[in-house]
Design a protein around this motif. Structure first.
Motif, PDB file in Angstrom:
ATOM      1  N   GLU A  82       0.840  -1.209   0.000  1.00 42.42           N
ATOM      2  CA  GLU A  82       0.000   0.000   0.000  1.00 42.42           C
ATOM      3  C   GLU A  82       0.866   1.247   0.000  1.00 42.42           C
ATOM      4  O   GLU A  82       0.618   2.204  -0.710  1.00 42.42           O
ATOM      5  CB  GLU A  82      -0.891   0.010   1.249  1.00 42.42           C
ATOM      6  CG  GLU A  82      -1.991  -1.037   1.249  1.00 42.42           C
ATOM      7  CD  GLU A  82      -3.105  -0.724   0.262  1.00 42.42           C
ATOM      8  OE1 GLU A  82      -3.269   0.459  -0.088  1.00 42.42           O
ATOM      9  OE2 GLU A  82      -3.783  -1.671  -0.166  1.00 42.42           O
ATOM     10  N   MET A  99     -14.063   7.011 -10.210  1.00 42.78           N
ATOM     11  CA  MET A  99     -15.082   7.533  -9.283  1.00 42.78           C
ATOM     12  C   MET A  99     -16.474   7.386  -9.891  1.00 42.78           C
ATOM     13  O   MET A  99     -17.418   6.952  -9.221  1.00 42.78           O
ATOM     14  CB  MET A  99     -14.830   9.021  -9.005  1.00 42.78           C
ATOM     15  CG  MET A  99     -13.584   9.292  -8.245  1.00 42.78           C
ATOM     16  SD  MET A  99     -13.842   8.993  -6.503  1.00 42.78           S
ATOM     17  CE  MET A  99     -14.272  10.651  -6.007  1.00 42.78           C
ATOM     18  N   ARG A 102     -17.557   3.916  -9.913  1.00 36.34           N
ATOM     19  CA  ARG A 102     -17.839   3.455  -8.560  1.00 36.34           C
ATOM     20  C   ARG A 102     -19.257   3.868  -8.144  1.00 36.34           C
ATOM     21  O   ARG A 102     -20.003   3.091  -7.575  1.00 36.34           O
ATOM     22  CB  ARG A 102     -16.797   4.060  -7.612  1.00 36.34           C
ATOM     23  CG  ARG A 102     -16.864   3.533  -6.211  1.00 36.34           C
ATOM     24  CD  ARG A 102     -15.522   3.642  -5.525  1.00 36.34           C
ATOM     25  NE  ARG A 102     -14.526   2.852  -6.212  1.00 36.34           N
ATOM     26  CZ  ARG A 102     -14.452   1.543  -6.133  1.00 36.34           C
ATOM     27  NH1 ARG A 102     -15.311   0.869  -5.408  1.00 36.34           N
ATOM     28  NH2 ARG A 102     -13.530   0.876  -6.782  1.00 36.34           N
ATOM     29  N   GLU A 106     -22.249   1.484  -7.048  1.00 32.30           N
ATOM     30  CA  GLU A 106     -22.976   1.646  -5.784  1.00 32.30           C
ATOM     31  C   GLU A 106     -24.478   1.604  -6.041  1.00 32.30           C
ATOM     32  O   GLU A 106     -25.237   0.979  -5.311  1.00 32.30           O
ATOM     33  CB  GLU A 106     -22.597   2.967  -5.095  1.00 32.30           C
ATOM     34  CG  GLU A 106     -21.207   2.977  -4.461  1.00 32.30           C
ATOM     35  CD  GLU A 106     -21.015   1.906  -3.395  1.00 32.30           C
ATOM     36  OE1 GLU A 106     -21.978   1.648  -2.644  1.00 32.30           O
ATOM     37  OE2 GLU A 106     -19.920   1.315  -3.361  1.00 32.30           O
ATOM     38  N   LYS A 109     -25.513  -1.861  -6.749  1.00 31.12           N
ATOM     39  CA  LYS A 109     -25.503  -2.655  -5.525  1.00 31.12           C
ATOM     40  C   LYS A 109     -26.798  -2.441  -4.756  1.00 31.12           C
ATOM     41  O   LYS A 109     -27.384  -3.376  -4.242  1.00 31.12           O
ATOM     42  CB  LYS A 109     -24.332  -2.226  -4.632  1.00 31.12           C
ATOM     43  CG  LYS A 109     -23.040  -2.954  -4.915  1.00 31.12           C
ATOM     44  CD  LYS A 109     -22.044  -2.532  -3.861  1.00 31.12           C
ATOM     45  CE  LYS A 109     -20.705  -3.177  -4.071  1.00 31.12           C
ATOM     46  NZ  LYS A 109     -19.739  -2.681  -3.077  1.00 31.12           N
ATOM     47  N   ARG A 112     -29.483  -4.100  -6.257  1.00 36.35           N
ATOM     48  CA  ARG A 112     -29.191  -5.536  -6.340  1.00 36.35           C
ATOM     49  C   ARG A 112     -29.286  -6.028  -7.784  1.00 36.35           C
ATOM     50  O   ARG A 112     -29.797  -7.108  -8.055  1.00 36.35           O
ATOM     51  CB  ARG A 112     -30.128  -6.360  -5.449  1.00 36.35           C
ATOM     52  CG  ARG A 112     -30.166  -5.887  -4.035  1.00 36.35           C
ATOM     53  CD  ARG A 112     -30.231  -7.035  -3.045  1.00 36.35           C
ATOM     54  NE  ARG A 112     -29.893  -6.532  -1.711  1.00 36.35           N
ATOM     55  CZ  ARG A 112     -28.728  -6.732  -1.113  1.00 36.35           C
ATOM     56  NH1 ARG A 112     -27.800  -7.421  -1.688  1.00 36.35           N
ATOM     57  NH2 ARG A 112     -28.499  -6.244   0.082  1.00 36.35           N
ATOM     58  N   GLU A 163     -15.116  -6.362  -6.364  1.00 36.34           N
ATOM     59  CA  GLU A 163     -16.352  -5.921  -5.716  1.00 36.34           C
ATOM     60  C   GLU A 163     -17.574  -6.533  -6.385  1.00 36.34           C
ATOM     61  O   GLU A 163     -18.530  -6.929  -5.722  1.00 36.34           O
ATOM     62  CB  GLU A 163     -16.466  -4.394  -5.760  1.00 36.34           C
ATOM     63  CG  GLU A 163     -15.842  -3.755  -4.547  1.00 36.34           C
ATOM     64  CD  GLU A 163     -16.085  -2.262  -4.527  1.00 36.34           C
ATOM     65  OE1 GLU A 163     -17.250  -1.846  -4.592  1.00 36.34           O
ATOM     66  OE2 GLU A 163     -15.086  -1.516  -4.473  1.00 36.34           O
ATOM     67  N   GLU A 165     -17.600  -9.344  -7.950  1.00 37.14           N
ATOM     68  CA  GLU A 165     -17.623 -10.770  -7.582  1.00 37.14           C
ATOM     69  C   GLU A 165     -18.217 -10.974  -6.188  1.00 37.14           C
ATOM     70  O   GLU A 165     -18.959 -11.921  -5.952  1.00 37.14           O
ATOM     71  CB  GLU A 165     -16.219 -11.362  -7.669  1.00 37.14           C
ATOM     72  CG  GLU A 165     -15.842 -11.659  -9.116  1.00 37.14           C
ATOM     73  CD  GLU A 165     -14.381 -12.022  -9.295  1.00 37.14           C
ATOM     74  OE1 GLU A 165     -13.622 -11.967  -8.311  1.00 37.14           O
ATOM     75  OE2 GLU A 165     -14.012 -12.354 -10.440  1.00 37.14           O
ATOM     76  N   GLU A 170     -22.740 -12.832  -2.952  1.00 37.95           N
ATOM     77  CA  GLU A 170     -23.827 -12.509  -2.031  1.00 37.95           C
ATOM     78  C   GLU A 170     -25.170 -12.958  -2.617  1.00 37.95           C
ATOM     79  O   GLU A 170     -26.002 -13.542  -1.933  1.00 37.95           O
ATOM     80  CB  GLU A 170     -23.823 -10.996  -1.811  1.00 37.95           C
ATOM     81  CG  GLU A 170     -24.596 -10.542  -0.626  1.00 37.95           C
ATOM     82  CD  GLU A 170     -24.583  -9.022  -0.549  1.00 37.95           C
ATOM     83  OE1 GLU A 170     -25.517  -8.477   0.027  1.00 37.95           O
ATOM     84  OE2 GLU A 170     -23.653  -8.400  -1.088  1.00 37.95           O
TER      85      GLU A 170
END
Lengths: 173, 613
Positions: A82, A99, A102, A106, A109, A112, A163, A165, A170
């Motif tokens: 890092e 960004m 992302r 989000e 997500k 779903r 992410e 995956e 889930e």
């Protein structure tokens, strides 16, 4: 001793993974601690150390992405840690793109929407492959800054795919 | 190899080596005799399975097996069954009061049972009695000494549970050559028996646990590709499903303990009859409850689907699809249930292999491994390469877990990572080792803590501590921390006094999936909080040392910005807003930073000639 040395190879970006796996098996048969279960402590320790080095080298070399990062590390840039990865400045336009993606992820997500997320991941997977190819070309001609830049991209894009995956896993359960 | 050993140890013949399946319900010992793995019968008869039940008598005597089972009803607190579920656990971890009507000795550390005839006993000692009985059985079969054994453990056993099993072996006077994962043992028995090549899945459904392993056998090397499971799922749940329906049918809402015990026993018997018959029934106090195989299949369908989730995850970890699997090996008594077999067949698209007795296959595999480890003539035949079941990591700033070794990594293995000091003049670093798949320390299993001290005083970020995790071939972890500029070093082998409970492992795995998103947000917030702390400390330091470079109004504004960020860092739960605030303070500081740089350069330039600068 480098991971390539463990397998008696010269550092290379392209490897025959099947052959590597065969070599892993042959070397394990030779050095694994189970081969020395009845031997003295020093011999067993040596077997343990050799097999550890073997497993660790295989883990890196069998994966084309990890392998490229490792070749870059041998050239002095460690993107795995890092601390040193943070030193690598990515261009602003790329970060903005990350960004923006992302945010989109989000949103997916929350909704779903695994299917859309998978589609995004597939697209990013292609970009990642392209960046990896460019990194390899750069590494071949010893262009460390360009290779660093391209693998920096790979690093970002890989996280993104991870992410997706996680999201899929889930959904699976 | 052989000659070397004889020189070293001329007076100590090792005797025969055996394989032992130390099971929750039954245990079994096996050995390779004339090149063939064979289970060993008790001397008094043909019975091979030894019930894992131990009775402590008033007179100090100990009974193991069938005779102990007969005393379960009359002396329940002095007769311990299912001791495997207590291995490596403390009374604190236990929801186990429901595992039996035992008298526990209160206190820290390992569980202790108060039994008749003397001192309290630990699960390690109880298991030791079972192992000692099996050792004697083997010795009478061989008419010779037995001193070495391979003992099997569930793939999901953690460090503490493995350590406890090893200790039990030692108590029984056995040198434990290797702790072998049960599904791996089963695959070994099949792989060698059938002289097979290719990738196999082992579907192991026992009384209380489910394990799935994916293995590949190529050129004499048996490589475990991935393991997974559900440690709170098994045949006991099938029995409970029957009992629940029976209670409903009988209209019993508040059953007594005796009724539950009777129903569980009757339910299990009824379930076993269904394996052969299309219909079955049980009776309670003269009343009869009948059900068909189709009824039963419907009740257990949700349970089977849970095994499917674990199977798919294990396949994914191995990078495979069901079509890549050449054969599916069934292990455990619960795989006798026809619905389980047809579910497995549908899952993999091929009928499972079940031609070795699922109750014996694990012990037979362990016997093969014991033979491979001790018999130099067989050494070239096969080698087992195993993996670790759960990820191992370290606590980093903000309570975030940094995983050093991921689950399903091949063992033995080692992995190092460098951590830098966080504060100016920091002379120590706390090392906190955790196990599990979650992102945050608070959700993971704590394995060990220690402190590396003696780091020389340096500015923040200059101290570099290399932490190395090493895992040996038994899956046991040791950790080393070393400060790189001075070479100050500290090392420990992780030996927890009690391990993670199966339920905890399972819960941790389930949680990591359920809370994946939640975790990610908490992780991101923790990261931004760390970043804010660093930026604030830096800003304050610069204000102190170079504050004179700012005019009063600039200074006031900058100080306000610092305060605002600090307030936000303490109150917000939104990582994005905190990130923005950090960014804003950075922007605000830019002119200030430029002036500081100029000052530093002019300072450095003083005393240098132009040439040397």
């Amino acid at each position: 001793m480098t991971h390539f040395d463990v397998f008696g190879l010269t550092p290379a970006l392209e490897l025959d993974v099947k052959a590597l796996e065969q070599q892993l098996r042959a070397l394990s048969l030779e050095f694994h601690p189970d081969r020395f279960a009845q031997a003295d402590a020093r011999t067993r320790l040596a077997a343990l150390e050799k097999t550890t080095a073997l497993n660790d080298a295989f883990k890196v070399l069998r994966d084309p992405v990890k392998r490229a990062f490792y070749v870059l590390k041998l050239k002095g840039v460690d993107l795995d840690s890092e601390a040193s990865a943070a030193q690598v400045k990515m261009p602003l336009s790329f970060l903005e793109e990350v960004m923006e993606r992302r945010e989109r992820l989000e949103g997916l997500k929350h909704a779903r929407d695994v299917e859309q997320a998978r589609a995004m991941a597939d697209e990013i997977e292609r970009e990642k492959s392209a960046a990896l190819e460019r990194a390899k070309v750069a590494l071949e001609r010893d262009d460390v800054p360009e290779a660093t830049h391209q693998l920096g991209r790979v690093r970002y894009l890989s996280r993104f795919i991870e992410e997706v995956e996680a999201l899929e896993e889930e959904a699976l359960s | 190899m052989k000659g070397f050993l004889q020189i070293h140890d001329p007076l100590k013949p090792k005797g025969h080596a055996v394989g032992i399946d130390l099971g929750t319900t039954n245990s079994l010992v096996a050995a390779v005799i004339n090149g063939k793995p064979t289970s060993l019968a008790a001397d008094e008869g043909d019975e091979r399975l030894l019930p894992s039940v131990v009775h402590y008598a008033q007179n100090g005597g100990v009974l193991v097996g069938k005779r102990a089972v007969e005393l379960l009803a009359t002396a329940p607190t002095d007769t311990i069954k299912s001791v495997k579920r207590f291995m490596g656990k403390s009374l604190g971890d236990l929801e186990t009061k429901k595992l039996g009507a035992y008298q526990f000795v209160e206190g820290q550390g390992v569980v202790r049972f108060q039994v008749a005839g003397g001192q309290p006993v630990t699960p390690i000692e109880v298991s030791g009695e079972i192992l000692r009985t099996l050792k004697r059985r083997a010795e009478s079969a061989f008419a010779g000494k037995v001193e070495q054994a391979v003992i099997t453990v569930p793939a999901y056993f953690d460090d503490g549970q493995r350590q406890a099993t090893k200790d039990a072996g030692r108590l029984a006077g056995l040198e434990v050559l290797r702790l072998l994962n049960e599904p791996t043992a089963a695959a070994l028995a099949y792989g060698l028996d059938k002289n097979a090549q290719g990738t196999f899945a082992v579907y192991d459904l026992g009384g209380g646990t489910f394990d799935i392993s994916i293995l590949e056998l190529v050129d004499g090397v048996f490589q475990v590709k991935s393991v997974g499971g559900d440690s709170a799922l098994g045949g006991d749940d099938f029995d409970r499903a029957i009992v629940q329906r029976a209670l409903e049918a009988f209209g019993i809402t508040e059953p007594s303990n005796t009724q539950i015990a009777q129903l569980l026993q009757a339910g299990r018997a009824a379930k076993e009859r269904l394996t052969e018959l299309p219909e079955s029934s049980l009776t309670l106090d003269g009343r009869v409850f009948s059900f068909t195989r189709a009824d039963f299949d419907g009740w257990i369908a949700p349970l089977l689907q849970k095994t499917g989730v674990a199977v798919r995850r294990a396949l994914k970890d191995a990078g495979l699809t069901p079509a890549d699997i050449k054969g599916v090996v069934l292990v455990g008594g619960s795989t006798r249930v026809p619905a389980v077999r047809s579910y497995v067949e549908a899952l993999f698209g091929k009928p499972p292999l079940a031609d070795i007795d699922p109750d014996q296959v694990v012990a037979l595999g362990a016997a093969i491994q014991a033979d491979l480890l001790t018999n130099a003539d067989r050494q070239d035949e096969v080698l087992l390469l195993d993996v670790i079941p759960l990820s191992l990591g370290l606590e980093t700033m903000g309570g975030v877990v940094e995983k050093l070794i991921h689950r399903n990594s091949a063992i033995p293995t080692a992995q190092g990572q460098v951590f830098t000091t966080f504060q100016d003049g920091q002379t120590g670093m706390d090392i906190h080792v955790v196990q599990g798949e979650r992102e945050l320390v608070q959700d993971s299993r704590s394995l060990a803590r220690f402190r590396l001290s003696g780091i020389p005083s340096m500015p923040a970020g200059m101290g570099r501590v290399q932490v190395t995790f090493s895992i040996d071939a038994d899956g046991i972890l040791s950790v080393k921390a070393k400060e790189q500029t001075t070479g100050v070093e500290q090392a420990i082998t992780v030996k927890p006094t009690h391990g993670l409970t199966d339920e905890e492992v399972e819960q941790m795995l389930l949680d990591s999936i359920e809370h994946g998103e939640d975790d990610m947000q908490r992780r991101q917030l923790a990261e931004q909080q760390v970043e804010a702390t660093r930026v604030l400390a830096d800003a304050r330091k610069q204000l102190r040392e170079n504050g004179d470079l700012l005019d009063p109004e600039e200074r006031k504004r900058f100080e306000l910005g610092v305060e605002a960020l600090e307030a936000l860092a303490q109150s917000t739960t939104d990582h994005a807003s905190l990130k923005n605030a950090i960014h804003e303070l950075d922007e605000q500081a830019r002119p200030f930073v430029e002036r500081i740089m100029n000052r530093a350069i002019s300072k450095a330039a003083v005393g240098h000639t132009i040439e040397s600068f």
